[in-house]
Design a protein around this motif. Structure first.
Motif, short mmCIF file in Angstrom:
data_model
loop_
_atom_site.label_atom_id
_atom_site.label_comp_id
_atom_site.label_asym_id
_atom_site.label_seq_id
_atom_site.Cartn_x
_atom_site.Cartn_y
_atom_site.Cartn_z
N VAL A 208 0.86 -1.18 0.00
CA VAL A 208 0.00 0.00 0.00
C VAL A 208 0.90 1.23 0.00
O VAL A 208 1.73 1.39 0.91
CB VAL A 208 -0.94 0.02 1.22
N SER A 209 0.77 2.02 -1.03
CA SER A 209 1.62 3.20 -1.20
C SER A 209 3.10 2.83 -1.09
O SER A 209 3.90 3.53 -0.46
CB SER A 209 1.26 4.27 -0.16
N GLY A 210 3.46 1.67 -1.66
CA GLY A 210 4.84 1.22 -1.70
C GLY A 210 5.33 0.51 -0.46
O GLY A 210 6.46 0.03 -0.42
N LYS A 211 4.49 0.39 0.58
CA LYS A 211 4.88 -0.25 1.83
C LYS A 211 4.26 -1.64 1.92
O LYS A 211 3.08 -1.82 1.62
CB LYS A 211 4.42 0.59 3.02
N ILE A 212 5.05 -2.65 2.35
CA ILE A 212 4.53 -4.00 2.52
C ILE A 212 3.57 -4.03 3.70
O ILE A 212 3.93 -3.69 4.83
CB ILE A 212 5.65 -5.03 2.75
N VAL A 213 2.33 -4.45 3.44
CA VAL A 213 1.34 -4.58 4.53
C VAL A 213 0.95 -6.04 4.74
O VAL A 213 0.27 -6.36 5.72
CB VAL A 213 0.09 -3.73 4.25
N ALA A 214 1.36 -6.93 3.84
CA ALA A 214 1.09 -8.36 4.01
C ALA A 214 1.99 -9.15 3.07
O ALA A 214 2.43 -8.63 2.03
CB ALA A 214 -0.37 -8.68 3.71
N PHE A 215 2.25 -10.40 3.45
CA PHE A 215 2.99 -11.28 2.54
C PHE A 215 2.50 -12.71 2.72
O PHE A 215 1.95 -13.07 3.77
CB PHE A 215 4.50 -11.20 2.76
N SER A 216 2.68 -13.51 1.69
CA SER A 216 2.33 -14.93 1.75
C SER A 216 3.44 -15.74 1.12
O SER A 216 4.15 -15.26 0.24
CB SER A 216 1.01 -15.20 1.01
N VAL A 217 3.59 -16.97 1.61
CA VAL A 217 4.57 -17.91 1.06
C VAL A 217 3.81 -19.18 0.70
O VAL A 217 3.17 -19.80 1.56
CB VAL A 217 5.68 -18.23 2.07
N SER A 218 3.86 -19.57 -0.57
CA SER A 218 3.10 -20.73 -1.03
C SER A 218 3.89 -21.48 -2.09
O SER A 218 4.96 -21.04 -2.53
CB SER A 218 1.75 -20.28 -1.61
N ALA A 219 3.36 -22.62 -2.48
CA ALA A 219 3.99 -23.43 -3.53
C ALA A 219 2.95 -24.37 -4.11
O ALA A 219 1.89 -24.59 -3.53
CB ALA A 219 5.17 -24.21 -2.98
N ILE A 220 3.29 -24.95 -5.27
CA ILE A 220 2.44 -25.97 -5.89
C ILE A 220 3.25 -27.27 -5.95
O ILE A 220 4.37 -27.30 -6.44
CB ILE A 220 2.01 -25.55 -7.31
N SER A 221 2.68 -28.33 -5.41
CA SER A 221 3.39 -29.60 -5.31
C SER A 221 3.45 -30.32 -6.64
O SER A 221 2.81 -29.93 -7.63
CB SER A 221 2.70 -30.50 -4.28
N VAL A 222 4.20 -31.42 -6.66
CA VAL A 222 4.32 -32.22 -7.88
C VAL A 222 2.99 -32.84 -8.27
O VAL A 222 2.79 -33.25 -9.41
CB VAL A 222 5.38 -33.33 -7.71
N HIS A 223 2.05 -32.92 -7.34
CA HIS A 223 0.72 -33.45 -7.62
C HIS A 223 -0.29 -32.32 -7.86
O HIS A 223 -1.50 -32.53 -7.80
CB HIS A 223 0.24 -34.36 -6.49
N ASN A 224 0.23 -31.12 -8.11
CA ASN A 224 -0.58 -29.95 -8.43
C ASN A 224 -1.55 -29.56 -7.31
O ASN A 224 -2.67 -29.13 -7.56
CB ASN A 224 -1.36 -30.15 -9.74
N ILE A 225 -1.09 -29.71 -6.09
CA ILE A 225 -1.83 -29.24 -4.92
C ILE A 225 -1.11 -28.00 -4.39
O ILE A 225 0.10 -28.03 -4.16
CB ILE A 225 -1.89 -30.30 -3.81
N ALA A 226 -1.84 -26.92 -4.20
CA ALA A 226 -1.23 -25.71 -3.64
C ALA A 226 -1.15 -25.83 -2.13
O ALA A 226 -2.02 -26.42 -1.50
CB ALA A 226 -2.06 -24.50 -4.03
N GLN A 227 -0.10 -25.27 -1.58
CA GLN A 227 0.06 -25.25 -0.13
C GLN A 227 0.54 -23.87 0.29
O GLN A 227 1.47 -23.32 -0.28
CB GLN A 227 1.07 -26.32 0.30
N VAL A 228 -0.13 -23.31 1.29
CA VAL A 228 0.25 -22.00 1.82
C VAL A 228 0.95 -22.22 3.15
O VAL A 228 0.38 -22.77 4.09
CB VAL A 228 -0.98 -21.09 2.01
#
Length: 306
Positions: A208-228
């Motif tokens: 927001v206005s150049g400042k980080i207000v949130a972050f997330s770390v996620s990935a997609i597995s070899v079986h195409n399941i997303a994980q946060v």
């Protein structure tokens, strides 16, 4: 005999090759789950001819995880490998699926199996978290719309120039957290920031206005399941969690059918928040405990489950 070694990036590919398709919704099927939480060199991995086994030491307790096991027959084989390795020492096997537990006719001598509610995974339909349509997502949609109307924002992908600002946001979040925070979590996030390319992580930053207000770390597995794996935000910004959740799903995870947002760790507020997103299923997990009360070498015997 099992040969354990400290988990490292070199194990990512062999781990992913051994993961069983039938437990793909279980968070233990993702290499990152273990690698990121190897915060004190407390996680090790071993490969036998047919199986992959992960060992983690949390406090004074030794836990084993079985990402390559989906059947009772395989469980019994791996249990024997673990019990031989432990040679009578106390241990746990965590993350067992209901499918395995419900089909064990009897459990090993000196063992108990219990429901591990705090470790259940929350599984969501990806499209639900993207579209937020219908009455059950009405409040989440309102939060997203409120955020969009209130702030000048952008959603960008992580690069190293944001490293310290993310840690600053985390420290701020932790200082205002209403529940106990595992101090090792920051180390796990630092591992994610350091090795995100090798781990194929997607790290999204809400600005927001150049400042980080949130972050997330996620990935997609070899079986195409997303994980946060992580999601943190500055709650001064109304609707910020709904916004980062929605943007992560729509930007990074939109090719998947399911998103695993992992467990609630028994934290009341976190459980309430995860349930509020209407999971399509809660992936139940169980834990087996072996305790040699007679201080003798385990013999592989059984008694019938009641």
């Amino acid at each position: 005999m099992l040969n354990f070694e400290k988990i490292s990036l070199k194990h990512k590919q062999p781990f992913e090759k051994c993961v069983n398709q039938d437990i793909k919704l279980n968070s233990i099927s993702d290499f990152n789950f273990f690698y990121l939480w190897n915060t004190t060199d407390n996680v090790e991995i071993a490969f036998s001819t047919d199986f992959c086994i992960v060992k983690g030491v949390w406090g004074k307790k030794t836990f084993f995880y079985l990402p390559s096991v989906a059947t009772v027959e395989d469980f019994e084989k791996v249990y024997k490998l673990i019990s031989d390795y432990q040679n009578g020492k106390h241990f746990y096997i965590a993350g067992l699926s209901a499918e395995i537990v419900n089909n064990i006719a009897c459990i090993p001598d000196n063992c108990t199996i219990s429901y591990d509610r705090n470790a259940n995974d929350y599984i969501y339909l990806t499209q639900d978290l993207i579209e937020l349509s219908g009455k059950k997502f009405h409040s989440k949609k309102n939060f997203v719309n409120s955020f969009k109307n209130s702030y000048k924002y952008e959603f960008v992908e992580y690069n190293e120039s944001y490293y310290q600002e993310i840690l600053n946001l985390y420290d701020n979040w932790m200082s205002h957290s209403e529940h106990a925070v595992d101090k090792k979590e920051k180390i796990a996030i630092m591992r994610a920031l350091a090795d995100y390319k090798e781990l194929n992580l997607k790290i999204g930053l809400l600005l927001v206005s150049g400042k980080i207000v949130a972050f997330s770390v996620s990935a997609i597995s070899v079986h195409n399941i997303a994980q946060v794996f992580f999601e943190k935000a500055d709650t001064q910004y109304k609707g910020v969690y709904a916004m980062i959740n929605n943007l992560t799903a729509s930007t990074f995870l939109n090719t998947t059918t399911f998103i695993n947002r992992e467990e609630d760790m028994g934290i009341e507020g976190l459980r309430k928040a995860k349930l509020s997103y209407n999971p399509t299923t809660i992936y139940e997990k169980y834990i087996l405990e072996y305790k040699n009360e007679q201080k003798r070498t385990l013999q592989f015997g059984f008694w019938r489950r009641r």
